[in-house]
Enzyme design. Sequence first.
Site, PDB file in Angstrom:
ATOM      1  N   SER A  26      66.596  32.368  27.449  1.00 45.82           N
ATOM      2  CA  SER A  26      66.302  33.620  26.740  1.00 45.82           C
ATOM      3  C   SER A  26      64.605  33.599  26.585  1.00 45.82           C
ATOM      4  O   SER A  26      64.029  32.775  25.994  1.00 45.82           O
ATOM      5  CB  SER A  26      66.970  33.759  25.543  1.00 45.82           C
ATOM      6  OG  SER A  26      66.913  35.085  25.080  1.00 45.82           O
ATOM      7  N   GLU A  27      64.059  34.737  26.831  1.00 42.19           N
ATOM      8  CA  GLU A  27      62.576  34.716  27.128  1.00 42.19           C
ATOM      9  C   GLU A  27      61.751  34.719  25.809  1.00 42.19           C
ATOM     10  O   GLU A  27      60.868  34.207  25.602  1.00 42.19           O
ATOM     11  CB  GLU A  27      62.070  36.004  27.847  1.00 42.19           C
ATOM     12  CG  GLU A  27      62.358  37.342  27.117  1.00 42.19           C
ATOM     13  CD  GLU A  27      63.823  37.843  27.737  1.00 42.19           C
ATOM     14  OE1 GLU A  27      64.638  36.996  28.132  1.00 42.19           O
ATOM     15  OE2 GLU A  27      63.906  39.236  27.888  1.00 42.19           O
TER      16      GLU A  27
END
Lengths: 221, 225
Positions: free
Chosen positions: B51-52
Amino acid sequence: MINKTVRNLAEAMQGITDGATVLVGGFGAVGQPDALIEALIEQGATDLTIVANNAGTGRTGLARLMELGRVRRIICSFPRSVGSVVFEELYKAGKLELEIVPQGTLAERMRAAGAGVPAFYTPTGFGTLLTEGKPTAEFNGKPCVLEMALPGDVALIQAHKADRWGNLTYRRSGRNFNPVMAMAARLTIAQVDEIEPLGTLDPENIVTPGIFVDRVLRVTV
Amino acid sequence: MSDSFTPLSRKDMARRVAQDIPEGWYVNLGIGIPTLVADFVPNEREVIFHSENGVLGMGPAPGPDDADPWLINAGKQQVTLRRGGSYIHHADSFAMIRGGHLDLCVLGAFEVAENGDVANWATSANDTAPAVGGAMDLAAGAKNLWVVMEHTTKDGSPRLVAKCSYPLTAMRAVRRVYTNLAVIDVTPQGFRVVEMAPGLSFEALQARTDAKLDLADSNKDPNHG
């Protein structure tokens, strides 16, 4: 003796001037230095450029700072979110300059500023509206755009534990932009949950070494 | 049209994407249908979700007892960390993306063009308040970019087009598109249909698509697959 801890919010905010570029950590509410943002509202500096991933929600914090007319320009990747009412009002009314930056480019521009790299080429955003007018070049067959480093005058960040040298640890996804912003500003102010005696933070776990941090304030929630 | 076929539901689209993700891949899932994909990767198949906002090895939503406000995904929902997971700051997170370390990114989109152009962040050049997030970095950086989206808009306009009309997220980036009607590869010759919803004819699919479609060989031969 080096002691970067400060006693209160007013002391933490000393020297922030009108026209400053202020980097504000956090991804949404997680890892956002809420107390420092409130303190900046109190402190009074205006004509600010705010660099943050989001543009605030509700009518407190960053949204409040904007609503008070203290923000001239915001640089962010995702200003529009549930509850970003103040941003949308001001933007529609033409009272806020907006620069949208792809999230990874935003992080890298600040990392570059902290690392002494004035500009860099990236494939992100090539051929899109967000990079119109920027110099381009092709490397290994990949078209890229030139992006400039993004330094801050001030960074307001949130961390978990600190010591008096300004070494910092973080909590889970609360890390996000905070270590990068700490590197990128001339004056980095950290709001932390706990201050530990020097030497008790495990050196293997220190994510932001104190060299990047100027002031530390313990804030109890 | 009078064809009798059943378009895939959002969950079925996510399940279909999940089928194609091999063990060992590092994968970023965008917001919307892509997020559902993780629910359909069986636990014993080790796929590592990124997840960025700084989570590598993201697990599913927490139960009521292990909810942690400090652990969210890029959609700002609470998530968990799998055993072996780690946290990274934003610059490292996007180094993973831009540096070509992610095997796959699955994004939602408004439009995909036959040359692989994708538009997913703004519906016009003068949106009242544009917002891009990490979409451009993900589209430019992941080794494979797949798009999952409805085949047409609510009013029936095609989303698979000869040329995008909305502002681009990235040029020539998409490898494969999963819709509620078909699985379609983006090839140097354009869109190639790999799979269609049961009961759907190629002609009916083409009628709902702006760009010209080609049938993969395996689809032309009724005795094959």
